[in-house]
Design an enzyme around this catalytic site. Structure first.
Site, PDB file in Angstrom:
ATOM      1  N   VAL A   1     -18.206   1.656   7.694  1.00  0.00           N
ATOM      2  CA  VAL A   1     -18.595   0.327   8.174  1.00  0.00           C
ATOM      3  C   VAL A   1     -18.229  -0.670   7.082  1.00  0.00           C
ATOM      4  O   VAL A   1     -18.841  -0.697   6.011  1.00  0.00           O
ATOM      5  CB  VAL A   1     -20.097   0.258   8.527  1.00  0.00           C
ATOM      6  CG1 VAL A   1     -20.495  -1.179   8.867  1.00  0.00           C
ATOM      7  CG2 VAL A   1     -20.409   1.193   9.698  1.00  0.00           C
ATOM      8  N   GLY A   2     -17.178  -1.426   7.351  1.00  0.00           N
ATOM      9  CA  GLY A   2     -16.735  -2.438   6.389  1.00  0.00           C
ATOM     10  C   GLY A   2     -15.897  -1.887   5.257  1.00  0.00           C
ATOM     11  O   GLY A   2     -15.637  -2.592   4.280  1.00  0.00           O
TER      12      GLY A   2
ATOM     13  N   GLY B   1     -12.704  -0.742   5.489  1.00  0.00           N
ATOM     14  CA  GLY B   1     -11.260  -0.932   5.677  1.00  0.00           C
ATOM     15  C   GLY B   1     -10.706  -2.091   4.877  1.00  0.00           C
ATOM     16  O   GLY B   1     -11.415  -3.049   4.534  1.00  0.00           O
TER      17      GLY B   1
ATOM     18  N   CYS C   1     -11.181  -5.425   6.534  1.00  0.00           N
ATOM     19  CA  CYS C   1     -12.533  -5.663   7.072  1.00  0.00           C
ATOM     20  C   CYS C   1     -13.281  -6.685   6.239  1.00  0.00           C
ATOM     21  O   CYS C   1     -13.237  -6.641   5.008  1.00  0.00           O
ATOM     22  CB  CYS C   1     -13.365  -4.395   7.012  1.00  0.00           C
ATOM     23  SG  CYS C   1     -12.609  -3.012   7.801  1.00  0.00           S
TER      24      CYS C   1
ATOM     25  N   GLY D   1      -5.247   3.121   7.895  1.00  0.00           N
ATOM     26  CA  GLY D   1      -4.729   1.953   8.590  1.00  0.00           C
ATOM     27  C   GLY D   1      -3.614   1.292   7.808  1.00  0.00           C
ATOM     28  O   GLY D   1      -2.434   1.595   7.976  1.00  0.00           O
TER      29      GLY D   1
ATOM     30  N   ARG E   1      -3.611  -6.439  10.818  1.00  0.00           N
ATOM     31  CA  ARG E   1      -4.786  -7.280  11.059  1.00  0.00           C
ATOM     32  C   ARG E   1      -5.957  -6.417  11.491  1.00  0.00           C
ATOM     33  O   ARG E   1      -5.789  -5.360  12.108  1.00  0.00           O
ATOM     34  CB  ARG E   1      -4.492  -8.321  12.136  1.00  0.00           C
ATOM     35  CG  ARG E   1      -4.129  -7.725  13.485  1.00  0.00           C
ATOM     36  CD  ARG E   1      -3.770  -8.835  14.447  1.00  0.00           C
ATOM     37  NE  ARG E   1      -3.485  -8.341  15.777  1.00  0.00           N
ATOM     38  CZ  ARG E   1      -3.071  -9.104  16.773  1.00  0.00           C
ATOM     39  NH1 ARG E   1      -2.898 -10.392  16.591  1.00  0.00           N
ATOM     40  NH2 ARG E   1      -2.842  -8.600  17.957  1.00  0.00           N
TER      41      ARG E   1
ATOM     42  N   MET F   1      -8.997  -5.422  13.800  1.00  0.00           N
ATOM     43  CA  MET F   1      -9.108  -5.539  15.243  1.00  0.00           C
ATOM     44  C   MET F   1     -10.195  -6.540  15.619  1.00  0.00           C
ATOM     45  O   MET F   1     -10.290  -6.951  16.773  1.00  0.00           O
ATOM     46  CB  MET F   1      -9.358  -4.169  15.883  1.00  0.00           C
ATOM     47  CG  MET F   1      -8.205  -3.176  15.717  1.00  0.00           C
ATOM     48  SD  MET F   1      -6.537  -3.882  15.815  1.00  0.00           S
ATOM     49  CE  MET F   1      -6.575  -4.756  17.332  1.00  0.00           C
ATOM     50  N   ALA F   2     -10.990  -6.964  14.640  1.00  0.00           N
ATOM     51  CA  ALA F   2     -11.965  -8.020  14.893  1.00  0.00           C
ATOM     52  C   ALA F   2     -11.560  -9.323  14.209  1.00  0.00           C
ATOM     53  O   ALA F   2     -12.391 -10.184  13.936  1.00  0.00           O
ATOM     54  CB  ALA F   2     -13.342  -7.566  14.407  1.00  0.00           C
TER      55      ALA F   2
ATOM     56  N   GLU G   1      -9.104   2.628 -17.577  1.00  0.00           N
ATOM     57  CA  GLU G   1      -8.330   3.667 -18.246  1.00  0.00           C
ATOM     58  C   GLU G   1      -7.577   4.547 -17.241  1.00  0.00           C
ATOM     59  O   GLU G   1      -6.558   5.158 -17.567  1.00  0.00           O
ATOM     60  CB  GLU G   1      -9.310   4.527 -19.063  1.00  0.00           C
ATOM     61  CG  GLU G   1      -8.695   5.505 -20.000  1.00  0.00           C
ATOM     62  CD  GLU G   1      -9.788   6.380 -20.615  1.00  0.00           C
ATOM     63  OE1 GLU G   1      -9.858   6.433 -21.842  1.00  0.00           O
ATOM     64  OE2 GLU G   1     -10.572   7.003 -19.854  1.00  0.00           O
TER      65      GLU G   1
END
Ligand code: XMP
Length: 484
Positions: A303-304, A306, A309, A365, A390, A392-393, A474
């Protein structure tokens, strides 16, 4: 005061860059000896643990064919009509097989223009001609059309009639001999009453020889998945996609831990034959448990995470990806259900870490969006070549979707739309096989550093160490001028 108690509730969430895998004494003599097979879902096993993402800038049939040829699987995105998505699935299924059992055909009264359209729609170089009783009459290939400029000319006038055919049950090795001896490229298969039952092509045999580890179904066709949403019409979409041959249906919404998703699993479960259901995205053990108990055959986590995103920024919600994987795996392993780590993979090292944390596969992706096989064109800029990707949202994706669905755009609606993704350029990376080759090579080395001959051993043996900002600095090339 209500709300979460920060003092008591606060845990630390980690992601890939927060940790490294501790090297261990290795018994692996060559990284080539490592085995990268892994379970995509309850009933589907892959030869490499890599899935191309169901995004409209990443996976349509070209990408799905390439990834499956290399041993993984592609998930056709859902931002197209049902018919278009079915055609994408059919293109993958027809691209290779022991025998194509539903070859594209035309009647002899059809014309050259229709043949050209079918060839371009299905991305194929030959169409069989048959009569209403399914009797084979001839074939038209690209060669027959080379100097054929009159689209009205009938199929009957142009087709090749003297065909070499083979009986049902002909093996690929026998077909190969027929191809070599007769210098032909397509071999229609007919039954004892000369009815068409399938087609074997020389390309299939070439691909079988060239890509020995490709992901195939029981009929020797490349595997492919297809994504759906949670609207009522998605039930019909799922049914038709599996009828077209999709091996798995991916119920994909941003916040997968929701009643909508759970209801959708039960709506399609008994209607899609043997196809496995992958469901996501979630980031918690509770979400994983609910989806598995509702019938998910694999759970997609992220969730988030990507690259494109902004969900975490816009909503404040999400879980850093490595912790999310580990939390979800803690439940999934009790049910023997694989976890897909979706989003945030930038290097082969990230893949090794995701699998070491318990994921069975990773979904990628933007790393694949820059390749030849992704939809879209190469964009030249003064500092290099790029392709578009892009979320998808993202606003652009939402606008295009609305135009596609309604042929119009409601400006007010779009002004009110809150994007959770961005549009971006990614570096052009050449062929997907080059990217996958590098990722797979790095992953094999990663296994060897962890003394793991396969992914199960990696999951069992790995030890993580948390690193600081200095440790991270490093880790990359540093204090040098990179020349390449
Ligand atoms: P990578 O990092 O491989 O991530 O490019 C691909 C995954 O990102 C997710 N995705 C989104 N997430 N808003 C999001 O929060 C979006 O607009 C969006 N689009 C894609 C998705 O899970 C994909 O596989």
């Amino acid at each position: 005061m209500t709300g979460s108690n920060i003092e008591n509730d606060l845990r630390v969430g980690y992601t890939f860059d927060d940790v490294l895998l501790i090297p261990q004494r290795s018994t692996i003599s060559s990284r080539k000896d490592t085995n990268l097979q892994s379970n995509l879902s309850k009933n589907i096993r892959l030869n490499i643990p890599i899935i191309s993402a169901n995004m409209d800038t990443v996976t349509e049939s070209n990408m799905a064919i390439k990834i499956a040829s290399l041993g993984g699987i592609g998930i056709i995105h859902r931002f197209m009509t049902i018919e278009e998505q079915i055609n994408e699935v059919l293109s993958v299924k027809r691209s290779e097989g022991i025998m194509i059992d539903q070859p594209v055909t035309i009647g002899q009264d059809g014309n050259v223009g229709q043949v050209k359209e079918l060839m371009s729609l299905h991305k194929i170089g030959g169409i069989l001609v048959k009569d209403d009783l399914n009797k084979l009459l001839g074939i038209i290939t690209k060669r027959d059309l080379f100097f054929e400029y009159d689209d009205k000319k009938s199929v009957k006038e142009v087709m090749t009639k003297d065909l070499i055919t083979a009986p049902e049950g002909t093996s690929l090795d026998d077909a190969k001999t027929i191809f070599i001896n007769n210098k032909i490229e397509k071999l229609p298969i007919v039954d004892s009453s000369d009815e068409l039952v399938g087609l074997i092509t020389s390309k299939d045999i070439y691909k079988r020889d060239k890509f020995p580890i490709s992901s195939k179904d029981g009929k020797g066709r490349l595997r492919v998945g297809a994504a759906i949403g949670v609207r009522e019409e998605d039930v019909d979409r799922a049914i038709k996609l599996t009828e077209a041959g999709a091996d798995t249906i991916v119920i994909d919404i941003a916040h997968g831990h929701s009643n909508h998703t759970i209801n959708m699993i039960s709506k399609i479960k008994d209607k899609i034959g043997k196809a496995d259901i992958i469901v996501g995205n979630v980031a918690t053990a509770e979400g994983t448990k609910d989806l598995i108990e509702s019938g998910a055959d694999a759970v997609k986590v992220g969730v988030g995470s990507g690259s494109i995103c902004i969900t975490r920024i816009v909503t404040g919600a999400g879980v850093p990806q490595l912790t999310a994987i580990s939390d979800c795996v803690s439940v999934a392993k009790e049910h023997n259900i694989p976890i897909i780590a979706d989003g945030g993979i930038r290097t082969s090292g990230d893949i090794t870490k995701a699998l070491a944390a318990g994921a069975s596969t990773v979904m990628i992706g933007s790393m694949l969006a820059g390749t030849d096989e992704s939809p879209g064109v190469i964009v030249s800029r003064p500092n290099g070549r790029y392709k578009m990707t892009r979320g998808m949202a993202s606003l652009g994706a939402a606008v295009d979707r609305r135009i596609k669905e309604t042929n119009s755009i409601d400006e007010q609606e779009m002004l009110e739309y809150v994007p959770e993704g961005v549009e971006a350029l990614v570096q052009y990376r050449g062929q997907a096989s080059e990217v996958i080759g590098k990722l797979v090579g790095g992953l094999r080395s990663g296994l060897s550093y962890c003394n793991a001959k396969d992914i199960i051993e990696l999951q069992n043996n790995s030890k993580f160490i948390r690193i600081t900002g200095a440790g991270k600095a490093e880790s990359g090339a540093h204090d040098v001028h990179i020349v390449e």
